[in-house]
Write a protein that holds these residues in place. Structure first.
Motif, PDB file in Angstrom:
ATOM      1  N   ASP A 262      -7.231 163.618 128.615  1.00  0.00           N
ATOM      2  CA  ASP A 262      -6.999 162.715 127.401  1.00  0.00           C
ATOM      3  C   ASP A 262      -8.285 162.941 126.383  1.00  0.00           C
ATOM      4  O   ASP A 262      -7.971 163.067 125.087  1.00  0.00           O
ATOM      5  N   HIS A 263      -9.491 163.031 126.918  1.00  0.00           N
ATOM      6  CA  HIS A 263     -10.506 163.163 126.054  1.00  0.00           C
ATOM      7  C   HIS A 263     -11.076 164.674 126.057  1.00  0.00           C
ATOM      8  O   HIS A 263     -12.310 164.854 125.336  1.00  0.00           O
ATOM      9  N   ALA A 264     -10.512 165.768 126.221  1.00  0.00           N
ATOM     10  CA  ALA A 264     -11.007 167.204 126.417  1.00  0.00           C
ATOM     11  C   ALA A 264     -11.813 167.530 125.236  1.00  0.00           C
ATOM     12  O   ALA A 264     -12.732 168.180 124.834  1.00  0.00           O
ATOM     13  N   ASP A 265     -11.130 167.006 123.938  1.00  0.00           N
ATOM     14  CA  ASP A 265     -11.756 167.666 122.623  1.00  0.00           C
ATOM     15  C   ASP A 265     -12.924 167.097 122.276  1.00  0.00           C
ATOM     16  O   ASP A 265     -13.936 167.606 121.693  1.00  0.00           O
ATOM     17  N   ALA A 266     -13.247 165.834 122.967  1.00  0.00           N
ATOM     18  CA  ALA A 266     -14.613 165.352 122.802  1.00  0.00           C
ATOM     19  C   ALA A 266     -15.735 165.928 123.268  1.00  0.00           C
ATOM     20  O   ALA A 266     -17.242 166.171 122.850  1.00  0.00           O
ATOM     21  N   PHE A 267     -15.624 166.817 124.236  1.00  0.00           N
ATOM     22  CA  PHE A 267     -16.281 167.633 124.994  1.00  0.00           C
ATOM     23  C   PHE A 267     -16.503 169.121 124.743  1.00  0.00           C
ATOM     24  O   PHE A 267     -17.127 170.051 125.171  1.00  0.00           O
ATOM     25  N   CYS A 268     -15.812 169.424 123.459  1.00  0.00           N
ATOM     26  CA  CYS A 268     -15.675 171.098 122.924  1.00  0.00           C
ATOM     27  C   CYS A 268     -16.760 171.069 121.965  1.00  0.00           C
ATOM     28  O   CYS A 268     -17.132 170.078 121.103  1.00  0.00           O
TER      29      CYS A 268
ATOM     30  N   ALA B  98     -21.088 163.852 125.914  1.00  0.00           N
ATOM     31  CA  ALA B  98     -20.433 164.852 125.208  1.00  0.00           C
ATOM     32  C   ALA B  98     -21.088 165.892 124.399  1.00  0.00           C
ATOM     33  O   ALA B  98     -20.741 166.881 124.390  1.00  0.00           O
ATOM     34  N   GLY B  99     -22.137 165.454 123.489  1.00  0.00           N
ATOM     35  CA  GLY B  99     -22.749 166.407 122.754  1.00  0.00           C
ATOM     36  C   GLY B  99     -23.657 167.513 123.543  1.00  0.00           C
ATOM     37  O   GLY B  99     -23.564 168.819 123.358  1.00  0.00           O
ATOM     38  N   ASP B 100     -24.182 166.911 124.636  1.00  0.00           N
ATOM     39  CA  ASP B 100     -24.734 167.896 125.628  1.00  0.00           C
ATOM     40  C   ASP B 100     -23.757 169.050 126.405  1.00  0.00           C
ATOM     41  O   ASP B 100     -24.036 170.283 126.579  1.00  0.00           O
ATOM     42  N   ILE B 101     -22.876 168.188 126.690  1.00  0.00           N
ATOM     43  CA  ILE B 101     -21.783 169.223 127.542  1.00  0.00           C
ATOM     44  C   ILE B 101     -21.024 170.135 126.558  1.00  0.00           C
ATOM     45  O   ILE B 101     -20.993 171.337 126.769  1.00  0.00           O
ATOM     46  N   ALA B 102     -20.936 169.816 125.313  1.00  0.00           N
ATOM     47  CA  ALA B 102     -20.248 171.016 124.465  1.00  0.00           C
ATOM     48  C   ALA B 102     -21.360 171.834 124.050  1.00  0.00           C
ATOM     49  O   ALA B 102     -21.109 173.116 123.914  1.00  0.00           O
ATOM     50  N   ALA B 103     -22.658 171.671 123.951  1.00  0.00           N
ATOM     51  CA  ALA B 103     -23.797 172.450 123.603  1.00  0.00           C
ATOM     52  C   ALA B 103     -24.127 173.410 124.495  1.00  0.00           C
ATOM     53  O   ALA B 103     -24.621 174.439 124.608  1.00  0.00           O
ATOM     54  N   GLU B 104     -24.489 172.762 125.825  1.00  0.00           N
ATOM     55  CA  GLU B 104     -25.177 173.350 126.905  1.00  0.00           C
ATOM     56  C   GLU B 104     -24.331 173.511 128.172  1.00  0.00           C
ATOM     57  O   GLU B 104     -24.617 174.336 128.919  1.00  0.00           O
ATOM     58  N   GLY B 105     -23.088 172.832 128.409  1.00  0.00           N
ATOM     59  CA  GLY B 105     -22.415 172.983 129.292  1.00  0.00           C
ATOM     60  C   GLY B 105     -23.008 172.260 130.629  1.00  0.00           C
ATOM     61  O   GLY B 105     -22.485 172.491 131.710  1.00  0.00           O
ATOM     62  N   ALA B 106     -23.783 171.455 130.130  1.00  0.00           N
ATOM     63  CA  ALA B 106     -24.473 170.383 131.235  1.00  0.00           C
ATOM     64  C   ALA B 106     -24.650 168.951 130.665  1.00  0.00           C
ATOM     65  O   ALA B 106     -24.731 168.695 129.534  1.00  0.00           O
ATOM     66  N   PHE B 107     -25.028 168.144 131.805  1.00  0.00           N
ATOM     67  CA  PHE B 107     -25.177 166.734 131.242  1.00  0.00           C
ATOM     68  C   PHE B 107     -26.102 166.208 132.418  1.00  0.00           C
ATOM     69  O   PHE B 107     -26.395 166.757 133.375  1.00  0.00           O
ATOM     70  N   ARG B 108     -27.035 165.266 132.180  1.00  0.00           N
ATOM     71  CA  ARG B 108     -28.306 164.579 132.947  1.00  0.00           C
ATOM     72  C   ARG B 108     -27.985 163.476 132.692  1.00  0.00           C
ATOM     73  O   ARG B 108     -28.220 162.589 131.959  1.00  0.00           O
TER      74      ARG B 108
END
Length: 289
Positions: A283-289, A149-159
């Motif tokens: 349900d978990h959208a806030d975690a990825f923002c 979630a941290g990478d998705i929020a910060a970079e819009g990407a995950f690895r």
């Protein structure tokens, strides 16, 4: 219902969801906890807490006394079979009637992961224990995506190093709901059953990224990563060598198509369809923002 249920792994994601699912069940809940600092939130939820450690069999009799049902969850660890063995022995000594054990997806002696092979040892021991037993072998948890979630929020990407493998991933709330149904049904109804709960259909991480993007209303990318690069990153975050190696084994298996399947086990037991990844994402959208 006046049965007492002992939960191990009580401070983890699945057991926490199970406590939620059992809130109005009538079961008397007791949690085995190693660390007193983690006990207050459980006590606030009305759970009786007993300090003990599955790695120390002498600490277990007090926790198991007066227990009819055991939820047996042993975190991934080289000593996991020893911890499960200690729990099963304590259960037998205390007169526990039923054990519902959380195992690993496709656990077997020839599983491609050390976790799957170790869980197979514990599954076999429980099956031979003389106790009433049910084993759950759930697929990959949707909640694992929260680690990205941290990478998705910060970079819009995950690895991840799972290539384009498709997984029948499941929401941990559904694992908990299935476990709750097993634990609140009569012990004889699910004795000797092995359930493999999955989501409704296999999904790739490219599709995961697309669905997350639709919910978040911004682009999200999945970046396939070499296994050694992902493992190096995990080690850099302080993940123990054994765990990092195990996660690499799972990733390589999933990349090869090992997880491309679903079952109807959740529907068969609960009577409803499992949650989709789109539902999880909403349900978990806030975690990825």
């Amino acid at each position: 219902m006046n049965r007492r249920l002992l939960l191990t792994g009580a401070t983890g994601t699945v057991s926490g969801a199970l406590i939620d699912a059992l809130e109005h069940s009538g079961l008397r809940l007791r949690a085995l906890v190693r660390d007193e600092s983690k006990a207050p939130p459980l006590r606030e939820r009305g759970v009786d807490v007993v300090l003990g450690d599955l790695g120390d069999p002498r600490s277990l009799p007090r926790a198991f006394a007066g227990v009819q049902d055991l939820w047996l969850l042993t975190p991934n660890d080289p000593r996991a079979p020893e911890h499960s063995m200690n729990a099963v022995w304590a259960a037998r000594q205390a007169g526990v009637e039923r054990v519902v054990r959380l195992s690993a997806v496709r656990a077997a002696a020839d599983a491609p992961t050390r976790s799957g092979r170790l869980h197979a040892l514990s599954d076999h021991e429980l099956q031979r224990s003389g106790l009433s037993w049910t084993i759950l072998r759930p697929h990959w948890f949707m909640q694992n995506l929260l680690n990205e979630a941290g990478d998705i929020a910060a970079e819009g990407a995950f690895r991840l190093s799972m290539g384009e493998g498709r997984l029948g991933m499941i929401d941990t709330r559904d694992i908990a709901e299935l476990a709750a149904r097993v634990l609140t049904d009569g012990p004889e109804l699910h004795h000797g059953r092995i359930y493999t709960p999955t989501g409704p259909h296999p999904i790739s991480f490219t599709e995961v990224a697309r669905l997350l993007g639709e919910v978040l209303e911004r682009p999200v990318r999945y970046v396939p990563t070499a296994a050694e690069d992902k493992e190096r990153r995990l080690l850099g975050f302080g993940v123990p060598n054994w765990i990092a190696g195990m996660l690499t084994e799972y990733a390589q298996a999933y990349a090869s198509g090992w997880g491309d399947f679903t079952t109807t086990d959740f529907l068969d037991v609960t009577g409803r369809d499992p949650r989709s990844f789109a539902e999880f994402a909403r349900d978990h959208a806030d975690a990825f923002c």
